[in-house]
Structure formats: structure tokens, C-alpha cells
Design a protein around this motif. Structure first.
Motif, PDB file in Angstrom:
ATOM      1  N   LEU A 165      -1.407   7.205   3.877  1.00  0.00           N
ATOM      2  CA  LEU A 165      -1.273   5.860   3.349  1.00  0.00           C
ATOM      3  C   LEU A 165      -2.194   4.900   4.080  1.00  0.00           C
ATOM      4  O   LEU A 165      -2.500   5.095   5.260  1.00  0.00           O
ATOM      5  N   ARG A 166      -2.599   3.854   3.371  1.00  0.00           N
ATOM      6  CA  ARG A 166      -3.315   2.723   3.972  1.00  0.00           C
ATOM      7  C   ARG A 166      -2.526   1.464   3.643  1.00  0.00           C
ATOM      8  O   ARG A 166      -2.298   1.161   2.477  1.00  0.00           O
ATOM      9  N   LEU A 167      -2.102   0.759   4.675  1.00  0.00           N
ATOM     10  CA  LEU A 167      -1.256  -0.408   4.513  1.00  0.00           C
ATOM     11  C   LEU A 167      -1.998  -1.679   4.881  1.00  0.00           C
ATOM     12  O   LEU A 167      -2.753  -1.708   5.861  1.00  0.00           O
ATOM     13  N   LEU A 168      -1.765  -2.736   4.105  1.00  0.00           N
ATOM     14  CA  LEU A 168      -2.299  -4.050   4.449  1.00  0.00           C
ATOM     15  C   LEU A 168      -1.736  -4.503   5.790  1.00  0.00           C
ATOM     16  O   LEU A 168      -0.589  -4.198   6.137  1.00  0.00           O
ATOM     17  N   ARG A 169      -2.527  -5.268   6.522  1.00  0.00           N
ATOM     18  CA  ARG A 169      -2.057  -5.854   7.777  1.00  0.00           C
ATOM     19  C   ARG A 169      -2.214  -7.365   7.711  1.00  0.00           C
ATOM     20  O   ARG A 169      -3.206  -7.875   7.179  1.00  0.00           O
ATOM     21  N   PRO A 170      -1.237  -8.104   8.245  1.00  0.00           N
ATOM     22  CA  PRO A 170      -1.347  -9.569   8.236  1.00  0.00           C
ATOM     23  C   PRO A 170      -2.436 -10.031   9.185  1.00  0.00           C
ATOM     24  O   PRO A 170      -2.889  -9.271  10.055  1.00  0.00           O
ATOM     25  N   PRO A 171      -2.889 -11.279   9.064  1.00  0.00           N
ATOM     26  CA  PRO A 171      -3.884 -11.823  10.000  1.00  0.00           C
ATOM     27  C   PRO A 171      -3.363 -11.731  11.432  1.00  0.00           C
ATOM     28  O   PRO A 171      -2.156 -11.728  11.677  1.00  0.00           O
ATOM     29  N   PRO A 172      -4.274 -11.659  12.412  1.00  0.00           N
ATOM     30  CA  PRO A 172      -3.863 -11.462  13.809  1.00  0.00           C
ATOM     31  C   PRO A 172      -3.272 -12.725  14.436  1.00  0.00           C
ATOM     32  O   PRO A 172      -3.857 -13.330  15.333  1.00  0.00           O
ATOM     33  N   ARG A 173      -2.078 -13.126  13.966  1.00  0.00           N
ATOM     34  CA  ARG A 173      -1.423 -14.313  14.507  1.00  0.00           C
ATOM     35  C   ARG A 173      -0.324 -13.973  15.506  1.00  0.00           C
ATOM     36  O   ARG A 173       0.246 -14.858  16.127  1.00  0.00           O
ATOM     37  N   GLY A 174       0.020 -12.700  15.620  1.00  0.00           N
ATOM     38  CA  GLY A 174       1.085 -12.299  16.524  1.00  0.00           C
ATOM     39  C   GLY A 174       1.293 -10.799  16.451  1.00  0.00           C
ATOM     40  O   GLY A 174       0.689 -10.109  15.619  1.00  0.00           O
ATOM     41  N   PRO A 175       2.156 -10.258  17.293  1.00  0.00           N
ATOM     42  CA  PRO A 175       2.377  -8.803  17.323  1.00  0.00           C
ATOM     43  C   PRO A 175       2.987  -8.295  16.018  1.00  0.00           C
ATOM     44  O   PRO A 175       3.744  -8.987  15.349  1.00  0.00           O
ATOM     45  N   VAL A 176       2.631  -7.078  15.676  1.00  0.00           N
ATOM     46  CA  VAL A 176       3.210  -6.365  14.547  1.00  0.00           C
ATOM     47  C   VAL A 176       3.666  -5.006  15.063  1.00  0.00           C
ATOM     48  O   VAL A 176       3.003  -4.405  15.920  1.00  0.00           O
ATOM     49  N   PHE A 177       4.786  -4.532  14.554  1.00  0.00           N
ATOM     50  CA  PHE A 177       5.365  -3.295  15.058  1.00  0.00           C
ATOM     51  C   PHE A 177       5.653  -2.350  13.895  1.00  0.00           C
ATOM     52  O   PHE A 177       6.108  -2.769  12.835  1.00  0.00           O
ATOM     53  N   ARG A 197      -7.810  -3.515  -2.617  1.00  0.00           N
ATOM     54  CA  ARG A 197      -9.070  -3.391  -1.891  1.00  0.00           C
ATOM     55  C   ARG A 197      -9.562  -4.680  -1.240  1.00  0.00           C
ATOM     56  O   ARG A 197     -10.137  -4.618  -0.146  1.00  0.00           O
ATOM     57  N   PRO A 198      -9.290  -5.859  -1.835  1.00  0.00           N
ATOM     58  CA  PRO A 198      -9.710  -7.074  -1.117  1.00  0.00           C
ATOM     59  C   PRO A 198      -9.031  -7.241   0.244  1.00  0.00           C
ATOM     60  O   PRO A 198      -9.570  -7.919   1.117  1.00  0.00           O
ATOM     61  N   GLY A 199      -7.852  -6.654   0.431  1.00  0.00           N
ATOM     62  CA  GLY A 199      -7.142  -6.816   1.700  1.00  0.00           C
ATOM     63  C   GLY A 199      -7.214  -5.625   2.617  1.00  0.00           C
ATOM     64  O   GLY A 199      -6.774  -5.708   3.785  1.00  0.00           O
ATOM     65  N   LEU A 200      -7.766  -4.494   2.144  1.00  0.00           N
ATOM     66  CA  LEU A 200      -7.731  -3.275   2.939  1.00  0.00           C
ATOM     67  C   LEU A 200      -8.816  -3.196   4.007  1.00  0.00           C
ATOM     68  O   LEU A 200      -8.867  -2.213   4.762  1.00  0.00           O
ATOM     69  N   GLU A 201      -9.665  -4.217   4.079  1.00  0.00           N
ATOM     70  CA  GLU A 201     -10.616  -4.223   5.189  1.00  0.00           C
ATOM     71  C   GLU A 201      -9.873  -4.338   6.523  1.00  0.00           C
ATOM     72  O   GLU A 201     -10.375  -3.912   7.560  1.00  0.00           O
ATOM     73  N   GLY A 221       0.801  -1.223   0.000  1.00  0.00           N
ATOM     74  CA  GLY A 221       0.000   0.000   0.000  1.00  0.00           C
ATOM     75  C   GLY A 221       0.829   1.266   0.000  1.00  0.00           C
ATOM     76  O   GLY A 221       0.306   2.352  -0.228  1.00  0.00           O
ATOM     77  N   ALA A 222       2.140   1.147   0.242  1.00  0.00           N
ATOM     78  CA  ALA A 222       2.970   2.337   0.342  1.00  0.00           C
ATOM     79  C   ALA A 222       3.122   3.066  -0.982  1.00  0.00           C
ATOM     80  O   ALA A 222       3.437   4.254  -1.003  1.00  0.00           O
ATOM     81  N   ALA A 223       2.921   2.366  -2.106  1.00  0.00           N
ATOM     82  CA  ALA A 223       3.044   2.998  -3.415  1.00  0.00           C
ATOM     83  C   ALA A 223       1.724   3.587  -3.920  1.00  0.00           C
ATOM     84  O   ALA A 223       1.698   4.207  -4.986  1.00  0.00           O
ATOM     85  N   ASP A 276      -2.234   7.920  -4.906  1.00  0.00           N
ATOM     86  CA  ASP A 276      -3.497   8.642  -5.041  1.00  0.00           C
ATOM     87  C   ASP A 276      -4.582   8.101  -4.119  1.00  0.00           C
ATOM     88  O   ASP A 276      -5.706   8.608  -4.115  1.00  0.00           O
ATOM     89  N   GLY A 277      -4.273   7.067  -3.344  1.00  0.00           N
ATOM     90  CA  GLY A 277      -5.206   6.573  -2.332  1.00  0.00           C
ATOM     91  C   GLY A 277      -6.446   5.898  -2.872  1.00  0.00           C
ATOM     92  O   GLY A 277      -7.446   5.787  -2.154  1.00  0.00           O
ATOM     93  N   ASP A 278      -6.385   5.372  -4.113  1.00  0.00           N
ATOM     94  CA  ASP A 278      -7.576   4.750  -4.688  1.00  0.00           C
ATOM     95  C   ASP A 278      -7.674   3.256  -4.383  1.00  0.00           C
ATOM     96  O   ASP A 278      -8.558   2.569  -4.884  1.00  0.00           O
ATOM     97  N   GLY A 279      -6.736   2.735  -3.576  1.00  0.00           N
ATOM     98  CA  GLY A 279      -6.776   1.319  -3.236  1.00  0.00           C
ATOM     99  C   GLY A 279      -6.213   0.424  -4.310  1.00  0.00           C
ATOM    100  O   GLY A 279      -6.378  -0.799  -4.250  1.00  0.00           O
ATOM    101  N   GLN A 280      -5.516   0.997  -5.283  1.00  0.00           N
ATOM    102  CA  GLN A 280      -4.889   0.233  -6.348  1.00  0.00           C
ATOM    103  C   GLN A 280      -3.473   0.766  -6.569  1.00  0.00           C
ATOM    104  O   GLN A 280      -3.219   1.949  -6.367  1.00  0.00           O
ATOM    105  N   VAL A 281      -2.564  -0.118  -6.971  1.00  0.00           N
ATOM    106  CA  VAL A 281      -1.201   0.295  -7.290  1.00  0.00           C
ATOM    107  C   VAL A 281      -1.000   0.117  -8.783  1.00  0.00           C
ATOM    108  O   VAL A 281      -1.151  -0.994  -9.308  1.00  0.00           O
ATOM    109  N   SER A 282      -0.678   1.203  -9.466  1.00  0.00           N
ATOM    110  CA  SER A 282      -0.461   1.161 -10.907  1.00  0.00           C
ATOM    111  C   SER A 282       1.014   0.906 -11.193  1.00  0.00           C
ATOM    112  O   SER A 282       1.880   1.004 -10.320  1.00  0.00           O
ATOM    113  N   TYR A 283       1.309   0.591 -12.450  1.00  0.00           N
ATOM    114  CA  TYR A 283       2.704   0.407 -12.864  1.00  0.00           C
ATOM    115  C   TYR A 283       3.492   1.699 -12.685  1.00  0.00           C
ATOM    116  O   TYR A 283       4.669   1.670 -12.303  1.00  0.00           O
ATOM    117  N   ARG A 284       2.880   2.826 -12.982  1.00  0.00           N
ATOM    118  CA  ARG A 284       3.580   4.094 -12.805  1.00  0.00           C
ATOM    119  C   ARG A 284       3.881   4.337 -11.330  1.00  0.00           C
ATOM    120  O   ARG A 284       4.976   4.778 -10.976  1.00  0.00           O
TER     121      ARG A 284
END
Length: 506
Positions: free
Chosen positions: A316-328, A278-282, A228-230, A233-241
């Protein structure tokens, strides 16, 4: 072949359209050519791509031989990985093509990702990458993998030496004379309208691994952008550009061009989109634009999930892994760390409490890769980015690898010559000793003088032969034992205390 049970074509459908995602990921540490250096982190890259595409709901297949450390860090990948060999690749392509055909029969658009991390080379102007038991040439990759999948669109992501020549060619031979602009020509993959290319080198240069990332540098940057860092424009999609501008900006501060990863990006015809987040940004982490800084997102095992430097005003909106352990989330500039709670699904950086970083820096190591992500990335970076034009590129000379491959016979020959020289030197020494022992008091002065001259000559010859034999033996040993560019130490420590070095992914 094992496949994920977590994402079927229906389950992978994007909320914005009826699209299903599929991924074939290949990681090869030890290629089929005996003189190739053994990589350390191609298997880690493959395992992390598996985790990433699963976050996006993709049906994913993995071909990689995981080492012990990677199996501990990525148990899901360890459970599913198949050997990166020709038979396993053919089986994976067959299964994946069946999945894609099923999706398309149900009116669902199929988007496939083919990801490779490992060794690459070029022969007679044609690029190839390595499996453990043989090459995967550009035509094979085009016809037997990408084309055989039958997807509506295919995105090819490759981090390997000379990856550019998988899609572009200068014809056989690799001429040394200058050629006119535009002589580089598209072949196979680059001619397919439905294929997008994201290649680690837009010229014939090496790719790099870095121990601080425990990953390939280019792959780490691409995954960071796809988290999600790239998405400038915040549209939930990453383009080649966006991804190309993100990678270029991440490396722009590296002073030495040799260590600056290059990217060649070319979208498929009719679509600029590389990935739909967008499938993962929930389940996501939100970083407000007022918090622009250099950040690293990692799990409790120290695996770097993503890294970025958002410009002031760039949210930015970043994907997060499933809640299996701490993330920092670690803010690099002031060594501040933010533990990210497992719940709720949407977490804002503003809501997190800062703590001292768990792993303190062991000192400044001002080296090439520590400049990565020092420059902020935002919409201005994307707006100012221009895809570089194709230019004539020079493949390596056909005999270049052959010369290096000849080091073994040359090395053994040098050792044999050294041993022979030492043997003759020893004979000279023993002969001189026998002559010396044969001198008696009754011997005439003339004969004694003659023997002494002979003894000096033999001793001189022996000394020279010992020197030449030692030099030949040392040269032979160096040829046999010296690694071919596998590791170049750059400094003593990285910002998080990891040892630092680069390796060419040949």
C-alpha cells in the motif's frame, strides 16, 4: 465564504491529466427537526474530509458548526467553517460554481465532491438531509447543489439515515404491501450520468458514530480507503469497486447485521474512478506486502487519519499529512507503534523503528465495532466483490416520526394526569382524617361503624390514586427525558482506551 488559498484550479491539476478537484463538505450535528438526537462527530467528519481533500489539492469549502474539541484539533477547519444553513450553502455553491466555470474555461476538466455527514430521513418516499435551518431534499440537492455546480463529474458521498432515498424512490406513501422486484426507481441524482453515488446505507437503517473513532463509522472507513488503503491494484487511484469492496470487507466480521454499515456505490457513466490519489502521493508512507496486518495511522492528538488491514502480499501507499507534527502508525495485533518522521517525503515502514504503543488497551471489549478491519483486504477482495442489485426498499411509515414527535404532548399530559390523581388522592386522605377526628365517645356504635367504613374506603381510594398518579408522572417524565436512540452503550472500553458507544445518525 472562505476558500482555500492553497489550491487553485491550476494547482489542483493531476499529473496524469488536466483535471481539477473541488469539494463541498457539510457536517450537521444538530438538524432542523427538534426531535432529532444531537450527533457528536458530524463536525469532526467534516473537518477530516477538509484535511483529506486538501492533501489532494482540491479547492474546498466547509459548512459545519465545530464544537470546542473539534476546533482545537482542526484549527484550519475552525478558521474556514461557515454555518451549515441554507444561505451559507447557496453562497458556497455559487462560489464553487464560479471556480469550476473558471477551470473549465481554461480547458481543465472539473471534478467535484459533495460530502454530507449528519441527519437524514424520508417523507412520502422522498429522502432528505438536514441543515440547521431546514431540510435539503433530494430535488434540492440534485438541482440547487449538484446540478448548479456545473462540474464535468460530481461524486456524492453521504453518511446519513435513509441516504439511499436521496437517489431512489418508491413514490409517495410508502406502501406496506409487497412489491415486485425492480419497483425501486431512480430519481434525480441516480438518473444523472455524470453523478457518482457513495451512500452509507443501501437500505433504510441507521448510520452509526463510534467514540473510539470520534467519527461516523462509515465516514472513517471511506476516508481510510481514500488515504490509499483501498487502492488494491496500486495504480494511485481508488475506484468505486475498490472503495465499496474495502468498506464491505472492513465490516464483514461484525456479527450483528444491525451494526454493520452498508454501502451503496454507483459510479458515474463512463468512469469507475472515485478519486485520483496521485497529486498527494509525492508525500507518502509505503507499507510492503510482507507487513500485512491491522494498522491505525494517527496524529499526535490521537486523531485517526486512516485504518486498514492489508492482506499478505498486498502493498500500500498512503497519503501523509503536511509535516506539522508527529504521525504514528500503530500495529494493532501486537500493540506496536512506529513514529513516522516528518522527512523525507517518502517513508517506508521497513525503515521505521518500533516502540511500545503510547496508549495501552484497558482490556478486551468484545463488541460490534471492534471487529472492524479484522479481515485483511487485498486484490482478491475487489475481484470477488459484486455491486448488489437494486431491490425494493421500504421507507419508514409516514406516521413513525410523528408518533415519536407526539411524545412531548403525551408526556406533559401524563404529568398533568399524575398530578391530578395525586391531588384527588390527597383530598381523600384529608377527608378520611377529618372523619376520623369527628368520631367521639358519645357517638353511637352504628354511626361509628359507618364512619370507619367510609374512612377505609377513602384511604383505599387515596392509595390507588397515589399509585396511578405516580405511574403516570413517571411515564410522562420518561417520555420527555428519554433520548431517541442517541446513544447505545456497548462496552466499557475500546482497544485504545476510549469509551465505546454507537449513535444513530438520524
Amino acid at each position: 465564504m472562505l476558500a482555500s488559498g492553497a489550491a487553485t484550479p491550476a494547482a489542483a491539476t493531476s499529473p496524469a491529466s488536466r483535471t481539477a478537484s473541488f469539494a463541498l463538505i457539510i457536517g450537521v450535528n444538530r438538524g432542523h427537526e427538534p426531535d432529532q438526537p444531537v450527533l457528536r462527530y458530524a463536525d469532526d467528519d467534516a473537518a477530516r474530509y477538509l484535511d483529506l481533500f486538501r492533501l489532494l489539492g482540491a479547492r474546498t469549502y466547509l459548512l459545519a458548526r465545530l464544537d470546542d474539541n473539534t476546533r482545537r484539533l482542526h484549527p484550519q477547519a475552525a478558521a474556514e467553517a461557515q454555518d451549515p444553513k441554507r444561505a451559507e450553502l447557496a453562497a458556497a455553491v455559487k462560489r464553487l460554481s464560479e471556480d469550476i466555470a473558471l477551470a473549465r474555461s481554461r480547458g481543465v476538466e472539473a471534478v467535484a465532491y459533495v460530502v454530507y455527514a449528519g441527519h437524514g430521513n424520508v417523507r412520502n418516499g422522498e429522502g432528505y438531509v438536514s441543515l440547521e435551518d431546514g431540510p435539503l431534499t433530494a430535488p434540492m440537492l440534485s438541482d440547487q447543489v449538484v446540478g448548479a455546480l456545473g462540474a464535468d463529474r460530481v461524486h456524492l458521498i453521504v453518511d446519513a439515515c435513509y441516504s439511499y432515498f436521496l437517489a431512489y424512490s418508491r413514490g409517495p406513501g410508502g406502501q406496506r404491501r409487497p412489491l415486485p422486484e425492480g419497483f425501486t426507481r431512480a430519481v434525480g441524482l441516480a438518473q444523472a450520468d455524470n453523478v457518482g453515488l457513495l451512500l452509507s446505507t443501501s437500505s433504510a437503517r441507521e448510520s452509526h458514530e463510534w467514540e473510539a473513532f470520534q467519527a461516523g463509522v462509515f465516514n472513517h472507513e471511506v476516508r481510510s480507503g481514500l488515504f490509499g488503503a483501498a487502492d488494491a491494484d496500486g495504480d494511485g487511484q481508488v475506484s468505486y469497486r475498490e472503495i465499496a469492496a474495502f468498506v464491505e470487507r472492513a465490516n464483514a466480521a461484525i456479527p450483528n447485521d444491525r451494526f454493520r454499515p452498508q454501502v451503496h456505490a454507483r459510479p458515474p457513466k463512463g468512469s469507475e474512478q472515485l478519486v485520483d490519489l496521485r497529486p498527494g502521493l509525492e508525500r507518502r508512507l509505503e507499507v510492503d506486502g510482507s507487513k500485512g496486518a491491522h494498522y491505525v495511522l494517527e496524529d499526535a492528538n490521537g486523531v485517526r487519519l486512516a485504518e486498514f488491514h492489508n492482506a499478505p502480499g498486498q502493498s500500500l501507499r498512503l497519503l501523509r499529512p503536511p509535516p506539522r507534527g508527529p504521525v504514528f502508525l500503530w500495529r494493532v495485533g501486537d500493540a506496536t507503534e512506529f513514529p513516522v518522521p516528518a522527512a523525507p517525503d517518502v517513508v517506508s515502514l521497513d525503515s521505521l523503528s518500533a516502540e511500545p504503543v503510547r496508549v495501552a488497551s484497558r482490556g478486551a471489549a468484545h463488541t460490534a465495532f471492534q471487529h472492524i478491519f479484522t479481515l485483511p483486504f487485498g486484490q482478491e477482495s475487489v475481484a470477488g466483490f459484486q455491486f448488489p442489485p437494486l431491490s425494493p426498499l421500504m421507507p419508514p411509515e409516514p406516521g413513525a416520526r410523528g408518533l415519536w414527535a407526539a411524545r412531548k404532548p403525551v408526556g406533559w399530559s401524563a404529568l398533568a394526569a399524575g398530578a391530578a390523581a395525586a391531588g384527588v388522592g390527597l383530598w381523600s386522605t384529608l377527608e378520611a382524617r377529618d372523619l376520623r377526628d369527628g368520631i367521639t365517645p358519645s357517638m353511637s356504635q352504628a354511626e361509628a361503624a359507618s364512619r370507619n367504613r367510609r374512612i377505609r374506603s377513602l384511604n383505599t381510594r387515596g392509595g390507588l390514586l397515589y399509585g396511578l398518579g405516580g405511574a403516570a408522572a413517571l411515564g410522562g417524565a420518561l417520555l420527555l427525558l428519554w433520548p431517541r436512540g442517541e446513544t447505545v452503550p456497548l462496552a466499557t472500553a475500546s482497544p485504545d482506551g476510549a469509551a465505546l458507544g454507537v449513535a444513530g445518525a438520524f
